[in-house]
Design a protein around this motif. Structure first.
Motif, mmCIF file in Angstrom:
data_model
loop_
_atom_site.group_PDB
_atom_site.id
_atom_site.type_symbol
_atom_site.label_atom_id
_atom_site.label_comp_id
_atom_site.label_asym_id
_atom_site.label_seq_id
_atom_site.Cartn_x
_atom_site.Cartn_y
_atom_site.Cartn_z
ATOM 1 N N UNK A 174 2.407 3.138 52.968
ATOM 2 C CA UNK A 174 2.418 1.989 53.893
ATOM 3 C C UNK A 174 3.822 1.430 54.047
ATOM 4 N N UNK A 175 4.513 1.339 52.903
ATOM 5 C CA UNK A 175 5.846 0.749 52.999
ATOM 6 C C UNK A 175 6.821 1.648 53.746
ATOM 7 N N UNK A 223 -6.264 -1.689 52.985
ATOM 8 C CA UNK A 223 -4.798 -1.769 52.949
ATOM 9 C C UNK A 223 -4.202 -1.077 54.171
ATOM 10 N N UNK A 224 -4.707 0.138 54.442
ATOM 11 C CA UNK A 224 -4.215 0.877 55.601
ATOM 12 C C UNK A 224 -4.462 0.075 56.871
ATOM 13 N N UNK A 240 5.315 -5.398 61.851
ATOM 14 C CA UNK A 240 5.687 -6.408 60.842
ATOM 15 C C UNK A 240 4.620 -6.465 59.758
ATOM 16 N N UNK A 241 4.620 -5.448 58.930
ATOM 17 C CA UNK A 241 3.525 -5.280 57.975
ATOM 18 C C UNK A 241 3.441 -6.469 57.025
ATOM 19 N N UNK A 242 2.203 -6.933 56.826
ATOM 20 C CA UNK A 242 1.974 -8.103 55.973
ATOM 21 C C UNK A 242 1.893 -7.663 54.521
ATOM 22 N N UNK A 263 -1.097 -7.053 51.409
ATOM 23 C CA UNK A 263 -1.253 -5.725 50.795
ATOM 24 C C UNK A 263 -1.082 -5.790 49.284
ATOM 25 N N UNK A 264 -0.050 -6.536 48.846
ATOM 26 C CA UNK A 264 0.182 -6.636 47.398
ATOM 27 C C UNK A 264 -1.031 -7.223 46.694
#
Lengths: 583, 591
Positions: free
Chosen positions: A259-260, B56-57, B66-68, B72-73
């Protein structure tokens, strides 16, 4: 272990097919995750339904190819494994039969049997595993690695983390457990031993009212075993959860890293799940290999035991053809024969010389350890004289071919040994061409005809494995009949009469007389009565001849002989015997 | 028709042995239940992992570019928590089962040993030792390993199966149906194959047994094979069976490995179907990519428990077979209990009397018919007869290893049947032909009949039984380890030790078997000498082989074909001119 792999040689082409098929299977299986990633990346993301169908179809074809390969591999590995085990068994069996007592003196029969069956099974199992796992796992591992690298090169370090984690956990667990396994095995053996003792000593234990004592002894060992097995299991059971944590952790890591990395390259969306699958494959193959390494030492022990037998070189060499022409008239001559066990200091037989003539009987008597049984075992070359010569019908036994020598000898061992089959097949054991008449005659002389006729089926009565369905005395009489039926030049009775009661003993000896006119008869005995009438009695003490002659002569002059006679008769009878000598 | 009957019966048997097995583990039901609950807990926690990974995906795709990462963490930590929790619960349940199954098998072992001491001797005369031994070792082994494994596997697999099914259904019903369809087909096919394989495995086991017997026989009779030039024929017959074994092994092996590729192909096909359909659904927007990824993971998790449960049925079968064998043994009828209250003899004189005793090992084959005799205190009784005539039967009755079918035996007027067996046996010392010694030191063996004997008592006995010097010559004297098959002492010396053992016990009466084959003459003399010391002044029963013993005995019982045909002393019997006279003349006189 690897030395045994020479038995795989005749099947090398099967092994090759096996390797190719396994490779094909691995390769095909590993294509699937990549194709799935393609479906996600090129099909779903670009919304191309045709692409999905096309790729799906090739996935099906690959799956079928993989199945075909794995079928072929299963077939080959089963065939190779079974043939391998069969050949190893055959080699051990033939080897053992070809060896002499002196060669295998250090191995018990039970241990030889174990080597031929259990050990071979163990080795076969591991060989099969090696042929599948040892081929499959590294291939799986390498191809997975390559595929993983190709799908997501930035993520390959995850695999390294996984390998280190798995290896460390396996190594720690094994190093804790393995040393204790030996103790565990010993305790298991002890449980078996104690149970066996309780069974074999049944009457004695009850006679002494010691059931409680035995139970306490057993319970003590049982407690130790239980404690240790709990300890071992506690550690071993850690492995499953640990492996689970590692697998899950890696999958999570793949997702997170994938994902990252999305911002850099959107294709990680499909690639990360393919990658996660490859990581799982790599880990699985490492696990399989580590199991292999646990099993290998055990199989190695078995293989070592097998090799030990296969490596024995018989100390006795036979002529392929008898040199010289033996006399028609039977005779046995010992010339200054010495014997000592290989490596031993003390002589078992010391300077033995005597001649046994045709039509005469020669008896050997002496205490245990006097060497009389060893002496007789030198004649069929079960042992080899250290020095001196033994001549049969005028020719040195070393100049005979095996079959020629054996054909001249009729041996009756201490314990009656029979083989599964019929009464008749046992009597005919050394004379496959004997007629029914001859079989019957032999049984009559051996005092066996009476009981044989009472058996269901008479001469065709079934004899079970090892002759367990007839009594000890009957077994002995049948083995005497077997020697008679062979019509040998030289009869050897190795303490064969002590299993018979005195009445049968006497009758049998009387019946033997008329047929032994053209034979040499050698008798080892414990009872004075059995040998009293022998033409020549040889008294042995500590491997030396201390007296030679007839009963009365020996009574007059041989001290050892007097002692033996005295021990078997009452004082009154002994006095009577001595008077008859002096008269 | 008949076949069906047989099947019905065997199913009944399986249920019965299963029930018996369940009853036997009843004691541990709390712990077993707890471990099942823990297993379910562990499975449930594990089940959610792929779904959250899928989430998560989805978060990533939805918030792209702009992935949050915060969201996710938090999911990452949730997953870590789940799998660590799941593994902990898993270990806890494995731990509990380990302890339970270890304790359970310890209990079974103790029960078997206990049972051995309670069964009538007749049981062991009828059944082979090896069979009982194999129940103690092999069958127990099967039970230990499969018990803890099975409970874990079944409970884990079942809960995973149920959980995964539910989650799969919540993600996508049509995709779930596609993967479910494959399962019964693959189970059916594998089951069929395994059934066939089972048949070959049984055959393989039998052939292996046959080969084992051949090897055993030929190795033991090697000299005979050699001296009769029989090698080629023996090898031929070995090869026949060996070849057959190879063929059957191959078939059994192939069929059993076949289940792997077969399940694989079905799994793969299901997997591919899910990928294709899922892909199309994703394009149509019926499914998110994250959900599809999660679903694919669930499919593989769904297949594993099914194959595991399938393999469980075969281990379950062997578990039941073993437990049946163990319980069959534990259920064997035991010796009749001792009478309550039992009579005892205060001060023993040593008078033994048989009153109209009838006995047979089999009911329809009476051996001893209406036998009566009175043995006065201190008498030496010789039992004589040809080999295999049944001389030991009398000893079996005296020691109450067997009881008469009718009639009774008294000691000092007290019927032995009304005494405790242990009390009867305490009155006799026994030295048999079979020199049983247990694994332990010489001293422990000598003390066997009298734990409180002092070292002085023991030394006196070894001196009297002429074994003192033999023991002194051993490297660790009285602390040397010996056993039945140890070869540091000879057969004759073992016999002397058993005599010394009887002397240490110092019983009021003696039972001896004189037969000492394979013993050299000097040792035999020593044995005879100690026998005389042992029987002196004691009521004694001797299975006699020596002329001197027979002549000097007060009473001779002549046994023929199991029956006692004559009784009296030497002179009387000779005068009677019966079987004894015949026996004596043929054996001992010079014609």
């Amino acid at each position: 272990m690897f030395r045994l792999f020479k038995f795989l040689k005749p099947y090398w082409w099967m092994v090759v097919i096996l390797i190719i098929a396994t490779g094909g299977q691995v390769f095909a299986t590993l294509q699937l995750p990549a194709l799935m990633a393609d479906i996600i990346n090129n099909g779903i993301v670009t919304e191309n339904t045709d692409y999905i169908w096309q790729t799906g179809l090739s996935m099906i074809l690959i799956a079928l190819a993989s199945a075909a390969c794995s079928l072929l591999a299963s077939f080959m590995s089963a065939k190779v494994g079974a043939n391998f085990a069969r050949d190893v068994r055959k080699a051990i069996y033939e080897k053992t039969l070809s060896l002499n007592i002196v060669d295998i003196k250090n191995y018990s029969t039970a241990s030889l049997i174990n080597r031929t069956t259990n050990d071979v099974n163990q080795v076969q199992e591991v060989t099969m595993m090696m042929l599948s796992v040892m081929l499959l796992a590294p291939m799986f591992c390498i191809i997975s690695l390559i595929m993983a690298f190709r799908t997501a090169p930035d993520m390959t370090w995850i695999i390294a983390v996984g390998i280190v984690a798995i290896m460390t956990s396996v190594i720690i667990i094994m190093s804790l457990v393995l040393p204790k396994f030996k103790i565990f095995q010993k305790l298991i053996d002890k449980i078996t031993l104690l149970t066996r003792e309780n069974l074999t000593g049944l009457r004695v234990i009850r006679a002494f009212n010691n059931e409680g004592l035995e139970k306490r002894k057993f319970e003590k060992t049982n407690d130790e075993l239980t404690k240790l097995s709990i300890f071992l299991d506690k550690i071993l059971k850690l492995e499953g959860p640990l492996v689970n944590i590692i697998f899950n952790g890696l999958t999570l890591l793949c997702s997170y890293i994938g994902i990252s990395l999305l911002n850099k390259d959107f294709s990680y969306l499909g690639n990360m799940s393919a990658f996660a699958q490859y990581v799982t494959f790599v880990m699985m193959s490492f696990l399989m290999m580590s199991i292999m390494f646990v099993m290998l030492p055990r199989a190695n022990v078995c293989a070592g035991r097998i090799n030990e037998v296969l490596k024995i070189n018989s100390k006795i060499k036979w002529q392929s053809q008898t040199k010289g022409v033996p006399d028609k008239v039977a005779s046995v001559e010992f010339r200054k024969v010495d014997f000592r066990y290989p490596g031993a200091e003390e002589k078992v037989l010391d300077n033995i010389s005597f001649t046994a003539k045709v039509g005469e009987s020669t008896a050997f008597i002496g205490s245990t350890g006097s060497g009389k049984s060893t002496l007789i075992n030198l004649i069929p070359r079960f042992y080899e004289a250290t020095s001196g010569d033994i001549l049969i019908n005028g020719i040195n036994i070393k100049d005979y071919s095996k079959d020629d020598l054996m054909q001249k000898i009729g041996l009756v061992p201490q314990r009656g040994v029979l083989f599964a089959g019929t009464v008749k097949s046992n009597i005919m054991f050394g004379a496959p061409n004997a007629t029914d008449e001859q079989v019957k005659k032999a049984a009559e002389i051996a005092q066996a005809a009476n009981f044989i006729e009472k058996l269901p089926g008479g001469y065709n009565a079934h004899i079970s494995q090892g002759g367990t369905n007839v009594s000890g005395g009957q077994k002995q009489r049948l083995s005497i009949a077997r020697a008679i039926c062979k019509n040998p030049d030289i009869f050897i009775f190795d303490d064969s009469f002590s299993a018979l009661d005195m009445k049968t003993d006497a009758k049998l000896r009387a019946a033997l007389k008329p047929i032994t006119d053209d034979m040499v008869v050698l008798i080892v005995a414990q009872r004075i009565n059995t040998i009293k009438d022998a033409d020549q009695i040889i008294v042995l003490d500590n491997g030396k001849i201390v007296g030679k002659g007839k009963h009365k002569e020996l009574l007059a002059k041989c001290k050892t002989y007097q002692e033996i006679v005295k021990s078997q008769l009452s004082d009154k009878e002994f006095a009577k015997e001595m008077r008859s000598v002096n008269a | 028709m008949r076949k069906e009957n047989k099947k019905g019966r065997s199913t009944g048997k399986v249920i019965k042995s299963f029930a018996r097995f369940l009853i036997s583990i009843k004691k541990y039901r709390f712990w077993i239940m707890l471990s099942i609950i823990l297993a379910i807990g562990s499975a449930v926690l594990g089940i959610f992992i792929p779904k959250i990974l899928g989430d998560m995906t989805n978060i990533a795709i939805d918030t792209y570019p702009n992935i949050d990462f915060d969201a996710i963490i938090s999911k990452v930590w949730l997953v870590v928590g789940l799998f660590v929790g799941s593994a902990t619960l898993n270990y806890a349940q494995a731990y509990i089962l380990t302890v339970v199954s270890a304790k359970y098998t310890r209990e079974l072992r103790n029960q078997i040993i206990d049972k051995i001491s309670r069964l009538p001797i007749a049981y062991f005369d009828r059944n082979k030792y090896g069979d009982t031994l194999s129940r103690m070792t092999n069958d127990i082994d099967v039970m230990t390993t499969s018990l803890s494994q099975e409970v874990t596997d079944v409970s884990l697999s079942l809960s995973i199966l149920v959980g995964v099914t539910i989650i799969m259904l919540t993600i996508s019903v049509p995709l779930s149906l596609v993967s479910f369809v494959v399962v019964p087909i693959s189970v059916l096919v594998v089951g069929k194959i395994m059934g066939h394989a089972q048949k070959y495995f049984v055959e393989r086991q039998n052939t292996l047994g046959a080969l084992n017997s051949i090897i055993e026989e030929d190795y033991a009779g090697q000299n005979i094979i050699k001296s009769n030039s029989h090698e080629n024929i023996s090898i031929e017959s070995f090869n026949d069976t060996n070849f057959k074994l190879g063929k059957i092994t191959m078939k059994a092996q192939f069929l059993s490995t076949l289940s792997m590729p077969v399940t694989h192909i079905f799994t793969n096909l299901g997997y591919i179907a899910v990928v294709i359909l899922g892909g199309i659904f994703a394009i149509q927007g019926k499914l998110t990519i994250g959900a599809l990824q999660a679903f694919i993971q669930y499919v593989s998790r769904f297949n594993r428990p099914i194959t595991e449960i399938a393999s469980t049925t075969s281990t379950m079968q062997s578990l039941l077979a073993s437990s049946e064998r163990i319980f069959e043994f534990l259920n064997e009828p035991e010796e009749e209990p001792d009478p309550e209250p039992a009579k005892t003899i205060e001060k023993i004189k040593g008078e033994v009397e048989f009153h109209n005793v009838n006995f047979g090992y089999f009911e329809d084959k009476p051996i001893i018919k209406n036998f009566s005799v009175k043995v006065k205190p201190g008498m030496n009784v010789a039992i004589v007869g040809p080999t295999g005539a049944g001389k030991t039967t009398l000893i079996n009755l005296l020691m109450r290893f067997y009881d008469p079918t009718s009639g009774y035996i008294t000691i000092d007027g007290v019927p032995t049947k009304e005494m405790k067996r242990a009390d009867v046996r305490k009155l006799f010392g026994m030295v048999l032909q079979d020199t049983w010694l247990f694994n332990g030191t010489v001293e422990e063996n000598l003390r066997y009949g009298n734990q409180s004997a002092t070292l002085g008592d023991i030394m006196r006995a070894t001196k009297a039984s002429n074994v003192y010097h033999v023991i002194e010559a051993l490297p660790k004297t009285y602390h040397s380890e010996i056993s039945e098959d140890s070869d540091n002492i000879s057969a004759g010396e073992k016999q002397l030790i058993t005599i010394a053992r009887a002397m240490v016990a110092n019983p009021p009466m003696m039972i001896l078997d004189e037969a000492t084959s394979n013993v050299d003459t000097r040792t035999e003399q020593l044995i005879q000498d100690s026998f005389e010391k042992l029987t002196h002044g004691r009521t004694s029963f001797v299975i006699a082989h020596r002329l001197s013993t027979i002549r000097n005995s007060d009473l001779i019982l002549v046994v023929r074909d199991g029956n006692i045909v004559e009784q009296g002393n030497h002179e009387e019997l000779l005068k009677a001119g019966g079987f004894y006279a015949e026996l004596y003349n043929s054996q001992f006189s010079d014609n």
